[in-house]
Design a protein around this motif. Sequence first.
Motif, short mmCIF file in Angstrom:
data_model
loop_
_atom_site.label_atom_id
_atom_site.label_comp_id
_atom_site.label_asym_id
_atom_site.label_seq_id
_atom_site.Cartn_x
_atom_site.Cartn_y
_atom_site.Cartn_z
N ALA A 285 0.83 -1.21 0.00
CA ALA A 285 0.00 0.00 0.00
C ALA A 285 0.86 1.26 0.00
N ALA A 286 2.03 1.20 0.65
CA ALA A 286 2.90 2.38 0.72
C ALA A 286 3.41 2.80 -0.65
N LEU A 287 3.36 1.90 -1.61
CA LEU A 287 3.83 2.21 -2.96
C LEU A 287 2.73 2.75 -3.86
N MET A 288 1.51 2.90 -3.33
CA MET A 288 0.42 3.41 -4.16
C MET A 288 0.70 4.76 -4.79
N PRO A 289 1.33 5.72 -4.08
CA PRO A 289 1.62 7.01 -4.74
C PRO A 289 2.50 6.88 -5.98
N VAL A 290 3.31 5.81 -6.06
CA VAL A 290 4.16 5.61 -7.24
C VAL A 290 3.29 5.40 -8.48
N HIS A 291 2.21 4.63 -8.33
CA HIS A 291 1.30 4.42 -9.46
C HIS A 291 0.72 5.76 -9.92
N GLY A 292 0.31 6.58 -8.96
CA GLY A 292 -0.24 7.89 -9.31
C GLY A 292 0.75 8.76 -10.03
N TRP A 293 2.00 8.75 -9.57
CA TRP A 293 3.04 9.57 -10.20
C TRP A 293 3.29 9.11 -11.63
N ILE A 294 3.35 7.80 -11.85
CA ILE A 294 3.58 7.27 -13.20
C ILE A 294 2.45 7.67 -14.13
N VAL A 295 1.21 7.50 -13.68
CA VAL A 295 0.06 7.83 -14.52
C VAL A 295 0.01 9.33 -14.81
N ASP A 296 0.28 10.16 -13.81
CA ASP A 296 0.31 11.61 -14.04
C ASP A 296 1.37 11.98 -15.07
N THR A 297 2.53 11.34 -14.98
CA THR A 297 3.61 11.61 -15.94
C THR A 297 3.21 11.21 -17.36
N LEU A 298 2.62 10.03 -17.48
CA LEU A 298 2.18 9.58 -18.80
C LEU A 298 1.10 10.50 -19.37
N TYR A 299 0.19 10.94 -18.51
CA TYR A 299 -0.91 11.79 -18.96
C TYR A 299 -0.40 13.15 -19.43
N ARG A 300 0.56 13.72 -18.69
CA ARG A 300 1.13 15.00 -19.08
C ARG A 300 1.86 14.90 -20.42
N ARG A 301 2.38 13.72 -20.73
CA ARG A 301 3.10 13.52 -21.99
C ARG A 301 2.16 13.19 -23.16
N GLY A 302 0.85 13.28 -22.91
CA GLY A 302 -0.10 13.10 -24.00
C GLY A 302 -0.78 11.76 -24.08
N ARG A 303 -0.48 10.83 -23.14
CA ARG A 303 -1.16 9.54 -23.13
C ARG A 303 -2.49 9.71 -22.39
N HIS A 304 -3.53 10.05 -23.12
CA HIS A 304 -4.82 10.34 -22.49
C HIS A 304 -5.61 9.09 -22.13
N ASP A 305 -5.00 7.94 -22.36
CA ASP A 305 -5.56 6.69 -21.85
C ASP A 305 -4.65 6.11 -20.76
N ALA A 306 -3.85 6.98 -20.13
CA ALA A 306 -2.79 6.54 -19.22
C ALA A 306 -3.32 5.68 -18.08
N HIS A 307 -4.48 6.05 -17.52
CA HIS A 307 -5.01 5.32 -16.37
C HIS A 307 -5.32 3.86 -16.73
N LEU A 308 -6.00 3.66 -17.85
CA LEU A 308 -6.35 2.31 -18.26
C LEU A 308 -5.12 1.55 -18.78
N LEU A 309 -4.22 2.26 -19.45
CA LEU A 309 -3.00 1.63 -19.96
C LEU A 309 -2.15 1.08 -18.82
N TRP A 310 -1.94 1.90 -17.78
CA TRP A 310 -1.11 1.46 -16.66
C TRP A 310 -1.78 0.32 -15.89
N CYS A 311 -3.09 0.41 -15.71
CA CYS A 311 -3.80 -0.67 -15.00
C CYS A 311 -3.80 -1.96 -15.81
N LEU A 312 -3.87 -1.85 -17.14
CA LEU A 312 -3.75 -3.04 -17.99
C LEU A 312 -2.41 -3.72 -17.75
N PHE A 313 -1.33 -2.94 -17.73
CA PHE A 313 0.01 -3.50 -17.52
C PHE A 313 0.14 -4.11 -16.12
#
Length: 436
Positions: A285-313
Amino acid sequence: MTDQELPQDYPKPLMGWLTVAILFLLYILSLTDRNIMALMVEPIKADLGLSDLQISLLQGPAFALLFCLCAIPVGMALDRFSRRWVLFLSIIVWSIAAASCGLAGGFAALFAARALVGAGESGFGTGSYSIVGDSFPPHRVSLAMSIFIMGGVMGAGIVFLIGGPVVAAVMKAGVLHLPIVGALQPWQQVFLMTGMPGLMLAFGVFAFREPPRRKSVAASAGYGDAVGFIRANPMLFAAIFGGFGLAYAATIGFQLWTPSYFVRVHHWLPARIGVVLGITQIAAAALMPVHGWIVDTLYRRGRHDAHLLWCLFTVLVAAVFGVSAFLVASPWATVVCYGLFMTCILSTAGMGPAVVQVVTPPYLRGRVSALYVLSTGLIALAGGPFAVGLITDKVLHDPLKVGMSLIATVFCVLLPAALLFALGRAAMRRAQAKTA
């Protein structure tokens, strides 16, 4: 910035964080009353003559029934009355119901008590989100909410960490004889011990100030517009409601049945199970913010499906560790695989609520979020524990094969979630393009 969002309308930061801290502790208490049964499956089965299927009904559908159905009427009460009083009454209801589990003498009584625990915790969860959301300005509310959610996920680990030794000590002490109640088995004593403190701790909600409500232009509207928006984006919300619901179902199934696997297959005692799985869960659970940081980074770079893409992986990686956990011979290898499974699958815990906010117009977010809680709750809380018990009892016909049942849920529950995430990516990109 509207008049409703002026800084002076919000509690001072110290009061806001005090609010989060109090609700964080109460969240842990709620998860104790919800999940402590996972450490006492075997004695409850033995004393009441229950099957794995009946245990799965108590851990899943019994709790989920009123937890989900009460969400919408409780939401209406939160909009009309003091939210602190709604929280207070919710805590009282679940605490009395949790303690009543300790007085149950059969399946029906235990089912009814578990359902009332779900009803009380429904009010607490919905009310807490509302209060935390109104205690901070928009540019700070995400941090506060993420910490609150992370605390709830950590709470499941804390339940095992503290509950394991408590259960072991009570089991060792044996039957307790009380003047009016009579003989109480150790598992009944544990329910009373975990349920009663809530009657006092409920008063903690009056230690923080009720924040002003931030209204929207559609605050008094019904659910018609929200349902219409969902129907206009069917594949997207199939991925969100169905995908995250199934991912949560697999997560809860693993959390509630892995302790029984260690008892039955490796003959571990509750004290060891609680400490080991508790630490494992908290670390994941302590690593949950890492998932948020990765998704935010992907989204800022134009991956507007970042949330579903990261959860798929992460779900696909979690599936590998979930299967491996119950094929390895060493119990410690199982612990490692379980920890890696939880680290990956908990990406969905934060991304589900986040993606709802991202794809939904602001004036519909409250109602779409309520429908999200209702749908994912029904799938996850009812489906996860029930599926494991059903497979163990009715398909494999062997309690010792509970590990194989958990593997089966990876293929029957978790992989379909990954498929929905994959299918929903294009729909998410289209929805983002419409609002750009």
